[in-house]
Write a protein that holds these residues in place. Structure first.
Motif, PDB file in Angstrom:
ATOM      1  N   UNK A 119      18.980  10.289  15.152  1.00  0.00           N
ATOM      2  CA  UNK A 119      18.033  11.108  15.927  1.00  0.00           C
ATOM      3  C   UNK A 119      18.562  12.535  15.766  1.00  0.00           C
ATOM      4  N   UNK A 120      18.463  13.027  14.554  1.00  0.00           N
ATOM      5  CA  UNK A 120      19.252  14.203  14.178  1.00  0.00           C
ATOM      6  C   UNK A 120      18.663  15.505  14.703  1.00  0.00           C
ATOM      7  N   UNK A 121      19.540  16.408  15.180  1.00  0.00           N
ATOM      8  CA  UNK A 121      19.098  17.723  15.639  1.00  0.00           C
ATOM      9  C   UNK A 121      18.983  18.707  14.478  1.00  0.00           C
ATOM     10  N   UNK A 122      17.948  19.525  14.507  1.00  0.00           N
ATOM     11  CA  UNK A 122      17.791  20.608  13.533  1.00  0.00           C
ATOM     12  C   UNK A 122      17.728  21.884  14.388  1.00  0.00           C
ATOM     13  N   UNK A 123      18.729  22.748  14.249  1.00  0.00           N
ATOM     14  CA  UNK A 123      18.992  23.800  15.241  1.00  0.00           C
ATOM     15  C   UNK A 123      18.694  25.180  14.665  1.00  0.00           C
ATOM     16  N   UNK A 124      17.890  25.971  15.382  1.00  0.00           N
ATOM     17  CA  UNK A 124      17.551  27.314  14.897  1.00  0.00           C
ATOM     18  C   UNK A 124      18.123  28.353  15.867  1.00  0.00           C
ATOM     19  N   UNK A 125      19.094  29.147  15.398  1.00  0.00           N
ATOM     20  CA  UNK A 125      19.630  30.233  16.227  1.00  0.00           C
ATOM     21  C   UNK A 125      18.751  31.472  16.075  1.00  0.00           C
ATOM     22  N   UNK A 126      18.883  32.397  17.039  1.00  0.00           N
ATOM     23  CA  UNK A 126      17.957  33.545  17.041  1.00  0.00           C
ATOM     24  C   UNK A 126      18.242  34.557  15.930  1.00  0.00           C
TER      25      UNK A 126
ATOM     26  N   UNK B 157      11.370  31.835   9.040  1.00  0.00           N
ATOM     27  CA  UNK B 157      10.438  31.258   8.057  1.00  0.00           C
ATOM     28  C   UNK B 157      11.143  30.142   7.275  1.00  0.00           C
ATOM     29  N   UNK B 158      12.349  30.433   6.807  1.00  0.00           N
ATOM     30  CA  UNK B 158      13.100  29.406   6.068  1.00  0.00           C
ATOM     31  C   UNK B 158      13.416  28.215   6.964  1.00  0.00           C
ATOM     32  N   UNK B 159      13.812  28.516   8.191  1.00  0.00           N
ATOM     33  CA  UNK B 159      14.160  27.435   9.118  1.00  0.00           C
ATOM     34  C   UNK B 159      12.945  26.534   9.354  1.00  0.00           C
ATOM     35  N   UNK B 160      11.774  27.149   9.469  1.00  0.00           N
ATOM     36  CA  UNK B 160      10.560  26.344   9.720  1.00  0.00           C
ATOM     37  C   UNK B 160      10.271  25.448   8.520  1.00  0.00           C
ATOM     38  N   UNK B 161      10.481  25.977   7.317  1.00  0.00           N
ATOM     39  CA  UNK B 161      10.317  25.131   6.124  1.00  0.00           C
ATOM     40  C   UNK B 161      11.318  23.978   6.177  1.00  0.00           C
TER      41      UNK B 161
ATOM     42  N   UNK C 275      11.977  30.652  19.997  1.00  0.00           N
ATOM     43  CA  UNK C 275      11.339  29.359  20.290  1.00  0.00           C
ATOM     44  C   UNK C 275       9.825  29.389  20.017  1.00  0.00           C
ATOM     45  N   UNK C 276       9.135  30.416  20.554  1.00  0.00           N
ATOM     46  CA  UNK C 276       7.672  30.451  20.395  1.00  0.00           C
ATOM     47  C   UNK C 276       7.289  30.539  18.924  1.00  0.00           C
ATOM     48  N   UNK C 277       8.043  31.366  18.198  1.00  0.00           N
ATOM     49  CA  UNK C 277       7.722  31.535  16.767  1.00  0.00           C
ATOM     50  C   UNK C 277       7.937  30.222  15.998  1.00  0.00           C
ATOM     51  N   UNK C 278       9.021  29.516  16.340  1.00  0.00           N
ATOM     52  CA  UNK C 278       9.283  28.235  15.664  1.00  0.00           C
ATOM     53  C   UNK C 278       8.146  27.250  15.963  1.00  0.00           C
TER      54      UNK C 278
ATOM     55  N   UNK D 281       3.962  24.076  14.044  1.00  0.00           N
ATOM     56  CA  UNK D 281       2.677  23.440  14.389  1.00  0.00           C
ATOM     57  C   UNK D 281       1.626  23.791  13.336  1.00  0.00           C
ATOM     58  N   UNK D 282       1.610  25.050  12.908  1.00  0.00           N
ATOM     59  CA  UNK D 282       0.618  25.472  11.906  1.00  0.00           C
ATOM     60  C   UNK D 282       0.869  24.744  10.584  1.00  0.00           C
ATOM     61  N   UNK D 283       2.141  24.667  10.184  1.00  0.00           N
ATOM     62  CA  UNK D 283       2.452  23.964   8.923  1.00  0.00           C
ATOM     63  C   UNK D 283       2.078  22.490   9.028  1.00  0.00           C
ATOM     64  N   UNK D 284       2.388  21.877  10.168  1.00  0.00           N
ATOM     65  CA  UNK D 284       2.087  20.445  10.340  1.00  0.00           C
ATOM     66  C   UNK D 284       0.583  20.208  10.241  1.00  0.00           C
ATOM     67  N   UNK D 285      -0.190  21.100  10.872  1.00  0.00           N
ATOM     68  CA  UNK D 285      -1.649  20.934  10.879  1.00  0.00           C
ATOM     69  C   UNK D 285      -2.265  21.092   9.501  1.00  0.00           C
ATOM     70  N   UNK D 286      -1.547  21.777   8.605  1.00  0.00           N
ATOM     71  CA  UNK D 286      -2.106  22.047   7.277  1.00  0.00           C
ATOM     72  C   UNK D 286      -1.629  21.043   6.211  1.00  0.00           C
ATOM     73  N   UNK D 287      -0.784  20.097   6.605  1.00  0.00           N
ATOM     74  CA  UNK D 287      -0.247  19.148   5.611  1.00  0.00           C
ATOM     75  C   UNK D 287      -1.369  18.241   5.090  1.00  0.00           C
ATOM     76  N   UNK D 288      -1.396  18.082   3.752  1.00  0.00           N
ATOM     77  CA  UNK D 288      -2.463  17.264   3.129  1.00  0.00           C
ATOM     78  C   UNK D 288      -2.047  15.785   3.075  1.00  0.00           C
TER      79      UNK D 288
END
Ligand code: NAD
Length: 499
Positions: free
Chosen positions: A258-265, A270-274, A301-304, A309-316
């Motif tokens: 149940x692995x954590x993927x951690x984004x610091x400020x 953009x890279x982290x979201x990918x 947090x909001x940007x992530x 969410x936008x990337x997930x919604x666009x996945x084919x």
């Protein structure tokens, strides 16, 4: 008239062997829901035959006495043969588990590297000369193969996970019996004749197929098995560990996560979201290292959430054989039901969906397969079952954190310890946080990278033992200490301990 799906037998002692009781299991293409082949439904008798064949092959001078460099040559030849059949094997895996053909091609392209890597180690493990207290004593150690190794694998990456076990096991001189998942046996059954073509003696590699509680448990319990190397769920791993422990049979266990993927400020968001998308939506989240819990520092947090969410919604979503598809079906119908159940549970626990959350509307190619939309949750807390239990599907929960100390508590706050991702441009923080994470693998500014050279292991309930790298080879050997008395004089006092 429709043709009957082909049937595959077990592969034992270099021959195709029908199941002892004549039963076969249907296997479904998850993109279409249709049965496309049947494999032998093994039982205890089939397990006994396979282990006996492997035990006999272990004693066969054609294998046991084969000089190490020639054993290495067999592994190299086998690696070349995989390369020649890579496309066919990749397609077979896609038809069997629904993963993208592009992904399976990449896995198959890396498969020969595992056999080349361990072929290169065949003649490297050597013992030591140990300092002795007395001049006339010569004490040295030798590394020996264990004997029969049983390898049991899950359905998500059938050949890759088989290679991680059998390449070091064979390189160390063992013989093997492989039991693939009852859902995905086809690629291994197509691979196995290549062992014979490469020149391995019969019985060195055997494959039996069927259900875990029927043939799998019988393999584990066979008295001639020296080691069980298992990849799969934590529950099954625990049962296998208990059975093996009661008989002192060695195990390597690669289990859930149940692995954590951690984004610091300070990260490149953009890279982290990918990296987050790659970590949990690639392979429809059916990877043990899926980064299913994302922790984003408050300022980003909001940007992530927005980006992911936008990337997930666009996945084919679509046919995994097509190059434009980005997300295929879940491998098994029951797995899709399980994912759906967890999404329902997440909502009932109070988390909110910002993308996905259901089966896709029946579009072209989506009507019959086991598809589920990539799903993003917010308003989740780490103690929810949504964030504690392995879903093994395209579902991620994004949670905020404020300080590094708080983050470490959250990231380490599950029973698992398989992998973690850290996104930061602060070098000191990257090292500091990596050191404090309970995870066998930590990726900084990348995710899901792996290589045969780099050891993989699970901490806590994610497993025991090591796969990949030079360490894995040791797991398939036993260490013997030999004492030679070179003094031919009269024997010593039998009542005094000698050193
Ligand atoms: P699973 O535990 O249900 O089955 C795995 C294998 O074990 C199958 O071949 C199955 O037939 C066999 N099996 C089941 N019961 C058995 C028994 N009593 N005795 C012997 N064999 C038995 O797992 P799955 O659903 O096929 O795979 C998904 C799981 O695998 C997930 O938990 C995932 O995290 C884990 N996994 C871990 C890694 C890793 O490297 N840590 C890699 C991939 C998958």
């Amino acid at each position: 008239m429709p043709t009957a799906p082909p049937r595959h037998d077990h592969y034992i002692d270099g021959a195709w062997v029908p199941p002892a009781d004549g039963a076969y299991l249907p296997s479904t293409n998850p993109a279409t829901g249709r049965v496309w082949y049947k494999s032998a439904r093994g039982n205890a008798e089939d397990a006994r035959r396979a282990v006996d064949a492997a035990a006999t092959a272990f004693e066969n001078p054609a294998w046991r006495d084969l000089p190490q460099p020639r054993r290495g040559a067999l592994l190299r030849r086998f690696a070349e043969l995989i390369g020649e059949h890579a496309e066919e094997l990749a397609r077979t895996e896609t038809l069997d588990n629904g993963k993208l053909l592009t992904e399976m091609r990449a896995q198959l392209a890396s498969l020969p590297e595992y056999f080349h890597f361990y072929a290169g180690l065949v003649d490297k493990p050597h013992g030591e000369t140990v300092p002795a207290a007395r001049r006339e004593i010569l004490n040295y150690t030798v590394r020996e193969p264990l004997g029969v190794v049983v390898a049991i694998t899950p359905w998500n990456s059938p050949l890759l996970l088989t290679a991680t076990k059998i390449a070091p096991a064979l390189a160390a001189g063992n013989t093997v019996v492989v039991k693939p998942s009852e859902h995905t046996s086809a690629s291994l059954l197509r691979l196995v004749p290549l062992f014979e073509k490469a020149g391995f003696p019969p019985g060195v590699v055997n494959v039996v197929t069927g259900y875990g509680d029927e043939v799998g448990a019988a393999l584990v319990e066979h008295p001639r098995v020296a080691k069980v190397s298992f990849t799969g769920s934590t529950g099954t791993g625990s049962r296998i560990a208990a059975s093996c422990a009661s008989r002192f049979v060695r195990t390597t266990l690669e289990l859930g996560g149940k692995s954590p993927n951690i984004v610091f400020d300070d990260a490149d968001v953009a890279n982290a979201s990918t990296g987050i998308v790659a970590g949990v939506f690639a392979a429809a989240g059916q990877t043990c290292v899926a980064g299913s819990r994302v922790f984003a520092q408050r300022a980003v947090y909001d940007e992530v959430v927005e980006r992911v969410s936008a990337r997930a919604g666009a996945i084919r979503l679509g046919d995994p054989l097509l190059p434009e598809t980005q997300l295929g079906p879940l491998a098994i119908e029951s797995q899709r039901d399980r994912v759906e159940e967890y999404v329902r549970l997440g909502r009932s626990e109070g988390a909110r969906v910002t993308a996905g959350g259901q089966r896709p509307a029946a579009g072209p190619g989506l009507a019959e397969g086991y598809f589920f939309q990539p799903t993003v949750f917010v308003d989740a807390v780490n103690s929810m079952r949504l964030c504690q239990e392995e879903i093994f599907g395209p579902v991620v929960a994004v949670m905020p954190f404020d300080t590094e100390d708080e983050l470490i508590g959250l990231a380490n706050g599950t029973e698992y310890g398989l992998a973690a991702g850290v996104w930061t441009r602060d070098l000191a923080r990257a090292h500091r946080v990596s050191a404090r994470l309970d995870a066998g693998t930590v990726w900084v500014n990348t995710y899901r990278s792996m290589s045969p050279m780099s050891p993989r292991s699970g901490f806590k309930s994610s497993g025991m033992g090591i796969e990949h790298g030079t360490e894995a080879m040791r797991e398939y050997t036993r260490l013997k200490s030999v004492w030679i008395n070179t003094d031919e004089g009269p024997a010593e006092d039998p009542f005094v301990l000698r050193s």
